[in-house]
Write an enzyme that holds these catalytic residues in place. Sequence first.
Site, PDB file in Angstrom:
ATOM      1  N   SER A 165      -9.503  -0.947   6.978  1.00  0.00           N
ATOM      2  CA  SER A 165      -8.904  -0.772   5.653  1.00  0.00           C
ATOM      3  C   SER A 165      -8.262  -2.002   5.029  1.00  0.00           C
ATOM      4  CB  SER A 165      -7.882   0.354   5.689  1.00  0.00           C
ATOM      5  OG  SER A 165      -8.565   1.564   5.608  1.00  0.00           O
ATOM      6  N   LYS A 217       0.874  -1.171   0.000  1.00  0.00           N
ATOM      7  CA  LYS A 217       0.000   0.000   0.000  1.00  0.00           C
ATOM      8  C   LYS A 217       0.915   1.227   0.000  1.00  0.00           C
ATOM      9  CE  LYS A 217      -3.817   1.818   2.819  1.00  0.00           C
ATOM     10  NZ  LYS A 217      -4.668   1.530   3.989  1.00  0.00           N
ATOM     11  N   SER A 244      -9.457   1.415   2.994  1.00  0.00           N
ATOM     12  CA  SER A 244      -8.625   2.226   2.128  1.00  0.00           C
ATOM     13  C   SER A 244      -7.563   1.430   1.353  1.00  0.00           C
ATOM     14  CB  SER A 244      -7.931   3.324   2.948  1.00  0.00           C
ATOM     15  OG  SER A 244      -7.104   2.778   3.945  1.00  0.00           O
TER      16      SER A 244
HETATM   17  N1  GLN Z   1     -12.907   3.568   6.503  1.00  0.00           N
HETATM   18  C1  GLN Z   1     -12.249   3.898   7.735  1.00  0.00           C
HETATM   19  C2  GLN Z   1     -11.891   5.357   7.742  1.00  0.00           C
HETATM   20  O1  GLN Z   1     -12.143   6.012   6.778  1.00  0.00           O
HETATM   21  C3  GLN Z   1     -11.051   3.025   7.937  1.00  0.00           C
HETATM   22  C4  GLN Z   1      -9.814   3.479   7.282  1.00  0.00           C
HETATM   23  C5  GLN Z   1      -8.590   2.696   7.635  1.00  0.00           C
HETATM   24  O2  GLN Z   1      -8.654   1.614   8.216  1.00  0.00           O
HETATM   25  N2  GLN Z   1      -7.441   3.238   7.260  1.00  0.00           N
HETATM   26  O3  GLN Z   1     -11.396   5.877   8.693  1.00  0.00           O
END
Ligand code: GLN
Length: 471
Positions: A176, A77, A152
């Site tokens: 994410s 990532k 994400s």
């Molecule tokens: N969707 C969650 C957020 O927007 C999780 C994001 C993540 O785990 N980086 O905060």
Amino acid sequence: MLADKSISEIARAFRDKEFSSEDLVKECLANIEKYNPQINAFITKIDKDIVLSEARQKDRQGFAGKSLLFGIPYVLKDSYVTRGIMTTAASNVLKNYLPQYDATVYCKLKETGAILLGKMNMDAWGHGGSSENTDFSPVHNPWDLTRVAGGSSGGPAAAIAARMCLFAIGEDTGGSIRNPAAWCNITGLKVSYGRVSRYGCIAYASSFDTVGPMAKSAEDCAIILETIAGHDMYDGTSSKNEVPRYSQKLATPIKNVTVGMPEEFFQKGLDREIKKAIETAVEKLQKLGVKSKVISLPMIEYGIPVYYLIGPSETSSNLARYDGIRYGETRSNFTGETMRRIMIGTYALSAGYYDAYYKKAQKARTLFIREYEKALNECDVILMPVNPTPPTKIGELINDPVQNLLADIYTVSQNPVGVPSLAIPCGFTKSGLPIGMQLVGKMFAEEKLLQVGYAYQQMNSWHNQKPKLTP
Ligand code: GLN
């Protein structure tokens, strides 16, 4: 396809000279060329000649006595710093950033001889659940190109599903890894807080952030985890707990494991087909001797508010260094979603509001910890959905910020607590979209989660299904 095989099958084939690391890397590169233009999983691709020469070098060195990851192509990532390789966190703020050092997870994988193919698209800074909040255009779901891949870590998940690589390192602050895993039909592990070093992972919310494996199966995740886990002197929050040989203990029978199903998670708001698929999965697990029982996690309705107060508070502090004063970039380079989070966090931390919001959320966090402890004394593993719906259409979530946050309902409560969670494929909707479920365990119970996931994947081939893509 060679990339359909598991990591241990590939390692065996390398040793037996059935095919080479070069063959496998060539296949992945060909898939990237064919499918990435439609999927947009990559932000940075490592030069072809470099990766091919790395693969040839591994082939020449030979595989005897080497790690199972030796010669295996993977991706990161784009939230991990890689010396001399562009690292953006999917934000224009960092579009020209060439790091001076390597993240620990990248160092470890380099040492084992895994081959990095690229840095992957994501929601900028980890802010999002659909990989649409990126300055590099959204990631498209390989199962339906009109839909999102989840986020994400959407780029990594889509790349594995489309066989552009064998595995990936994602990052999970509130879902994410698990959310895109479920929406792309792959397996992803959110580790216990501190299990894997965060050194060199661009911070979203430092007390929630975790670094974990994404791959086709629980078995592959076990192999990756035993390589990347462990204490790191550069991360004071990394744990000194011994790292089990996860992959050696996968076949431990799971009879007598008790699976708890929180009643609050299977009520309104959950898509019917997802509910059905998870119930069917429980029946399958029962055939292996697993016992299931209904449990309760009543605090869960506060999951979203607690997460979305503490997370933005920490991100407002972490991103303050990019305020435009220090490094000259303009702060208008942040997306609307990220600005919103910085503002919410700054507000919640400011004098006069701190007690009412931030402190209250931290108190509720302690209650969450107790609630999970209590639930995990009544059962070994908690089973629950990952997403309330199948993957959404591109544009749907990014244009509806509130719905965007609500979609995280099942994945945001584990990170404030710190417990691990394994997301695994458990079926498809009638229209052919992937469905996932997650198994949550006690702190540092990754071994148990991987065993249950492995046993389930021995009886099902959901995780081996792949999308039909045409160049
Ligand atoms: N969707 C969650 C957020 O927007 C999780 C994001 C993540 O785990 N980086 O905060």
